[in-house]
Design a protein around this motif. Structure first.
Motif, PDB file in Angstrom:
ATOM      1  N   ALA A 141       0.832  -1.207   0.000  1.00  0.00           N
ATOM      2  CA  ALA A 141       0.000   0.000   0.000  1.00  0.00           C
ATOM      3  C   ALA A 141       0.868   1.259   0.000  1.00  0.00           C
ATOM      4  O   ALA A 141       2.043   1.231   0.374  1.00  0.00           O
ATOM      5  CB  ALA A 141      -0.923   0.001   1.208  1.00  0.00           C
ATOM      6  N   ARG A 142       0.261   2.356  -0.406  1.00  0.00           N
ATOM      7  CA  ARG A 142       0.942   3.658  -0.422  1.00  0.00           C
ATOM      8  C   ARG A 142       0.221   4.591   0.539  1.00  0.00           C
ATOM      9  O   ARG A 142      -0.951   4.894   0.354  1.00  0.00           O
ATOM     10  CB  ARG A 142       0.928   4.239  -1.836  1.00  0.00           C
TER      11      ARG A 142
ATOM     12  N   SER B  21       6.619  11.855  10.505  1.00  0.00           N
ATOM     13  CA  SER B  21       6.884  11.009   9.332  1.00  0.00           C
ATOM     14  C   SER B  21       7.003  11.774   8.017  1.00  0.00           C
ATOM     15  O   SER B  21       7.364  11.192   6.998  1.00  0.00           O
ATOM     16  CB  SER B  21       5.772   9.961   9.192  1.00  0.00           C
ATOM     17  N   ILE B  22       6.711  13.077   8.024  1.00  0.00           N
ATOM     18  CA  ILE B  22       6.688  13.820   6.763  1.00  0.00           C
ATOM     19  C   ILE B  22       8.072  13.901   6.117  1.00  0.00           C
ATOM     20  O   ILE B  22       8.201  13.862   4.888  1.00  0.00           O
ATOM     21  CB  ILE B  22       6.098  15.244   6.974  1.00  0.00           C
ATOM     22  N   GLN B  23       9.118  13.977   6.926  1.00  0.00           N
ATOM     23  CA  GLN B  23      10.462  14.056   6.352  1.00  0.00           C
ATOM     24  C   GLN B  23      10.825  12.752   5.648  1.00  0.00           C
ATOM     25  O   GLN B  23      11.496  12.761   4.606  1.00  0.00           O
ATOM     26  CB  GLN B  23      11.490  14.370   7.446  1.00  0.00           C
ATOM     27  N   GLU B  24      10.367  11.649   6.199  1.00  0.00           N
ATOM     28  CA  GLU B  24      10.610  10.346   5.564  1.00  0.00           C
ATOM     29  C   GLU B  24       9.948  10.296   4.186  1.00  0.00           C
ATOM     30  O   GLU B  24      10.508   9.747   3.235  1.00  0.00           O
ATOM     31  CB  GLU B  24      10.067   9.226   6.454  1.00  0.00           C
ATOM     32  N   TYR B  25       8.761  10.881   4.082  1.00  0.00           N
ATOM     33  CA  TYR B  25       8.091  10.956   2.778  1.00  0.00           C
ATOM     34  C   TYR B  25       8.919  11.790   1.803  1.00  0.00           C
ATOM     35  O   TYR B  25       9.126  11.407   0.646  1.00  0.00           O
ATOM     36  CB  TYR B  25       6.696  11.563   2.939  1.00  0.00           C
ATOM     37  N   LEU B  26       9.412  12.931   2.262  1.00  0.00           N
ATOM     38  CA  LEU B  26      10.186  13.812   1.384  1.00  0.00           C
ATOM     39  C   LEU B  26      11.511  13.178   0.967  1.00  0.00           C
ATOM     40  O   LEU B  26      12.032  13.472  -0.117  1.00  0.00           O
ATOM     41  CB  LEU B  26      10.449  15.147   2.083  1.00  0.00           C
ATOM     42  N   ASP B  27      12.053  12.303   1.811  1.00  0.00           N
ATOM     43  CA  ASP B  27      13.347  11.667   1.536  1.00  0.00           C
ATOM     44  C   ASP B  27      13.216  10.336   0.797  1.00  0.00           C
ATOM     45  O   ASP B  27      14.206   9.624   0.623  1.00  0.00           O
ATOM     46  CB  ASP B  27      14.109  11.431   2.850  1.00  0.00           C
ATOM     47  N   ARG B  28      12.017   9.984   0.351  1.00  0.00           N
ATOM     48  CA  ARG B  28      11.809   8.694  -0.326  1.00  0.00           C
ATOM     49  C   ARG B  28      12.693   8.587  -1.573  1.00  0.00           C
ATOM     50  O   ARG B  28      13.093   9.600  -2.159  1.00  0.00           O
ATOM     51  CB  ARG B  28      10.338   8.531  -0.699  1.00  0.00           C
ATOM     52  N   GLU B  29      12.962   7.375  -1.989  1.00  0.00           N
ATOM     53  CA  GLU B  29      13.899   7.126  -3.087  1.00  0.00           C
ATOM     54  C   GLU B  29      13.457   7.764  -4.401  1.00  0.00           C
ATOM     55  O   GLU B  29      14.282   8.208  -5.199  1.00  0.00           O
ATOM     56  CB  GLU B  29      14.071   5.615  -3.289  1.00  0.00           C
ATOM     57  N   THR B  30      12.147   7.808  -4.635  1.00  0.00           N
ATOM     58  CA  THR B  30      11.646   8.298  -5.926  1.00  0.00           C
ATOM     59  C   THR B  30      11.420   9.808  -5.959  1.00  0.00           C
ATOM     60  O   THR B  30      10.996  10.347  -6.979  1.00  0.00           O
ATOM     61  CB  THR B  30      10.314   7.598  -6.268  1.00  0.00           C
ATOM     62  N   ALA B  31      11.693  10.491  -4.855  1.00  0.00           N
ATOM     63  CA  ALA B  31      11.380  11.925  -4.768  1.00  0.00           C
ATOM     64  C   ALA B  31      12.122  12.738  -5.822  1.00  0.00           C
ATOM     65  O   ALA B  31      11.546  13.610  -6.483  1.00  0.00           O
ATOM     66  CB  ALA B  31      11.704  12.446  -3.370  1.00  0.00           C
TER      67      ALA B  31
ATOM     68  N   GLU C 122      13.355  11.807  -8.651  1.00  0.00           N
ATOM     69  CA  GLU C 122      12.894  11.482 -10.008  1.00  0.00           C
ATOM     70  C   GLU C 122      11.514  12.076 -10.287  1.00  0.00           C
ATOM     71  O   GLU C 122      11.252  12.594 -11.379  1.00  0.00           O
ATOM     72  CB  GLU C 122      12.849   9.955 -10.175  1.00  0.00           C
ATOM     73  N   GLU C 123      10.631  12.021  -9.287  1.00  0.00           N
ATOM     74  CA  GLU C 123       9.257  12.497  -9.485  1.00  0.00           C
ATOM     75  C   GLU C 123       9.163  14.019  -9.523  1.00  0.00           C
ATOM     76  O   GLU C 123       8.343  14.580 -10.247  1.00  0.00           O
ATOM     77  CB  GLU C 123       8.363  11.947  -8.367  1.00  0.00           C
ATOM     78  N   LYS C 124       9.984  14.687  -8.710  1.00  0.00           N
ATOM     79  CA  LYS C 124       9.993  16.156  -8.651  1.00  0.00           C
ATOM     80  C   LYS C 124       8.568  16.716  -8.534  1.00  0.00           C
ATOM     81  O   LYS C 124       8.126  17.544  -9.332  1.00  0.00           O
ATOM     82  CB  LYS C 124      10.692  16.745  -9.882  1.00  0.00           C
ATOM     83  N   LEU C 125       7.846  16.244  -7.545  1.00  0.00           N
ATOM     84  CA  LEU C 125       6.458  16.659  -7.368  1.00  0.00           C
ATOM     85  C   LEU C 125       6.375  18.085  -6.831  1.00  0.00           C
ATOM     86  O   LEU C 125       7.110  18.468  -5.918  1.00  0.00           O
ATOM     87  CB  LEU C 125       5.739  15.708  -6.410  1.00  0.00           C
ATOM     88  N   GLU C 126       5.452  18.849  -7.386  1.00  0.00           N
ATOM     89  CA  GLU C 126       5.253  20.227  -6.942  1.00  0.00           C
ATOM     90  C   GLU C 126       4.785  20.263  -5.488  1.00  0.00           C
ATOM     91  O   GLU C 126       5.149  21.171  -4.732  1.00  0.00           O
ATOM     92  CB  GLU C 126       4.221  20.911  -7.845  1.00  0.00           C
ATOM     93  N   ILE C 127       4.004  19.268  -5.100  1.00  0.00           N
ATOM     94  CA  ILE C 127       3.488  19.250  -3.731  1.00  0.00           C
ATOM     95  C   ILE C 127       4.621  19.095  -2.718  1.00  0.00           C
ATOM     96  O   ILE C 127       4.551  19.616  -1.602  1.00  0.00           O
ATOM     97  CB  ILE C 127       2.433  18.130  -3.553  1.00  0.00           C
ATOM     98  N   ASP C 128       5.686  18.407  -3.104  1.00  0.00           N
ATOM     99  CA  ASP C 128       6.840  18.269  -2.206  1.00  0.00           C
ATOM    100  C   ASP C 128       7.459  19.634  -1.918  1.00  0.00           C
ATOM    101  O   ASP C 128       7.878  19.923  -0.792  1.00  0.00           O
ATOM    102  CB  ASP C 128       7.891  17.346  -2.826  1.00  0.00           C
ATOM    103  N   LYS C 129       7.511  20.473  -2.945  1.00  0.00           N
ATOM    104  CA  LYS C 129       8.073  21.818  -2.769  1.00  0.00           C
ATOM    105  C   LYS C 129       7.233  22.620  -1.773  1.00  0.00           C
ATOM    106  O   LYS C 129       7.768  23.351  -0.934  1.00  0.00           O
ATOM    107  CB  LYS C 129       8.127  22.551  -4.111  1.00  0.00           C
ATOM    108  N   LYS C 130       5.915  22.481  -1.886  1.00  0.00           N
ATOM    109  CA  LYS C 130       5.028  23.230  -0.989  1.00  0.00           C
ATOM    110  C   LYS C 130       5.171  22.745   0.454  1.00  0.00           C
ATOM    111  O   LYS C 130       5.162  23.547   1.398  1.00  0.00           O
ATOM    112  CB  LYS C 130       3.570  23.085  -1.442  1.00  0.00           C
TER     113      LYS C 130
END
Length: 364
Positions: free
Chosen positions: A179-180, A188-198, A200-208
């Motif tokens: 599951a995701r 836990s939010i920093q762990e999400y931001l540090d995920r392996e695919t971050a 590569e994905e370059k999500l705009e929501i991560d920047k916010k």
């Protein structure tokens, strides 16, 4: 309802006498909308009051936003107990089912989310799961299995036998491995931001989210306060993002000096400092033409970001843990809800801040 509650209580007492360990508890079955609603409320109310000093951990595939069961469970009114206990609710759903389920029924997603957070620490999980046969597992307590008979009548099976319960628990834990999670807290939010695919994905929501996490304490570096507010809101609004602040968050900040969502993060500020900080927000909104900053009437202290891309964010402070929560939603899903809340609330940001400041000064 009362008859069902009395009957349930009598059966519980009899089972406790005949089978104190619970190893031979028989499965129970209920059918029909009314009986299922009654027993859902009765059983959950019973277990919520048991072992109150221990966390109650729930795993639910009962859809809360869309579909048949969301419509059914929307009739349930949750009354918060005087002594709130720690409840962890893991909501499991298949994102592929949302379109078909929403054509059947769609709840007020925004209000449903906030109301759920009032009684439980909610975490949402995306995974492949059969939405037509949902379940509610209370860890080490019971599992409710929902289904429909041939004629469409809903039915509920209650399983409490430890061996069967362990089997279902293992199946659900296996499902969760793939599951995701789309809900995070301040731990836990920093762990999400540090995920392996971050990267590569370059999500705009991560920047916010990073902008929210970079917030300094309000009132820090007085000479640069105006620039800090402008930079913070400017970075959030960049790329066509809209900001939705809850009216409660502004009032809590001003009157209680509570630590709330990142846009008003503060500790031990004097009233004048809090007033000045809100004035800077007001001045910034007034200085930027067509700034998409809104105040909406929703429960809890919250800040929501509606992005121009696929994903948007609702951040809030959980009332029990006092941790900031981050819920990631599809923009197409939550966007109409936020826009509607803005229309219904009909609050002018500058006027609202001015009124709150006037009340604070009057009562100081």
């Amino acid at each position: 309802f009362l008859y069902s509650a009395f009957q349930y209580s009598i059966e519980q007492d009899r089972e406790a006498d005949e089978d104190p360990t619970g190893t031979s508890h028989k499965n129970k079955y209920y059918s029909g909308n009314k009986q299922i609603l009654y027993m859902y409320c009765i059983i959950l109310s019973d277990y919520v009051k048991r072992d109150i000093d221990e966390p109650l951990v729930l795993y639910s595939a009962l859809q809360r936003f869309f579909g048949y069961y969301a419509n059914l469970m929307n009739k349930v009114i949750i009354l918060l107990p005087e002594k709130q206990r720690e409840i962890h609710l893991n909501q499991l759903y298949n994102p592929g089912d949302l379109n078909s389920a929403s054509s059947e029924y769609r709840s007020d997603i925004l209000m449903t989310l906030f109301k759920t957070e009032l009684f439980a620490d909610l975490y949402r999980w995306e995974l492949t799961i059969d939405a037509s046969k949902p379940f509610l597992l209370a860890e080490d307590k019971f599992i409710m299995l929902f289904d429909k008979q041939i004629d469409g009548t809903p039915q509920l099976a209650l399983i409490r036998n430890p061996s069967e319960l362990d089997h279902f628990n293992e199946l659900i834990m296996e499902k969760l491995e793939d599951a995701r999670c789309v809900t995070f807290n301040s731990d836990s939010i920093q762990e999400y931001l540090d995920r392996e695919t971050a990267e590569e994905e370059k999500l705009e929501i991560d920047k916010k989210i990073k902008v929210l996490l970079s917030t300094t304490q309000a009132g820090y570096e007085p000479d640069h306060e105006r620039d800090q507010v402008a930079d913070f809101y400017g970075n959030l609004l960049e790329g066509g993002t809209s900001i939705y602040m809850s009216a409660d968050s502004i009032a809590s900040f001003l009157f209680k000096a509570e630590v709330i969502v990142p846009d008003l993060l503060t500790l031990d500020l004097e009233l004048n400092d809090r007033i000045n900080y809100l004035k800077r927000i007001r001045d910034y909104v007034e200085s930027v033409k067509h700034a998409s900053v809104h105040v909406i009437n929703t429960p809890l202290n919250s800040l929501s970001l509606l992005l121009d891309g696929d994903l948007s964010l609702i951040s809030l402070v959980h009332p029990f843990s006092q941790k900031v929560k981050y819920h990631i939603f599809s923009s197409s899903l939550i966007g109409p809800e936020l826009e509607n809340a803005c229309v219904v609330s009909d609050i002018n940001v500058s006027d609202y801040i001015d009124r709150q400041i006037s009340q604070a000064q009057l009562h100081h």
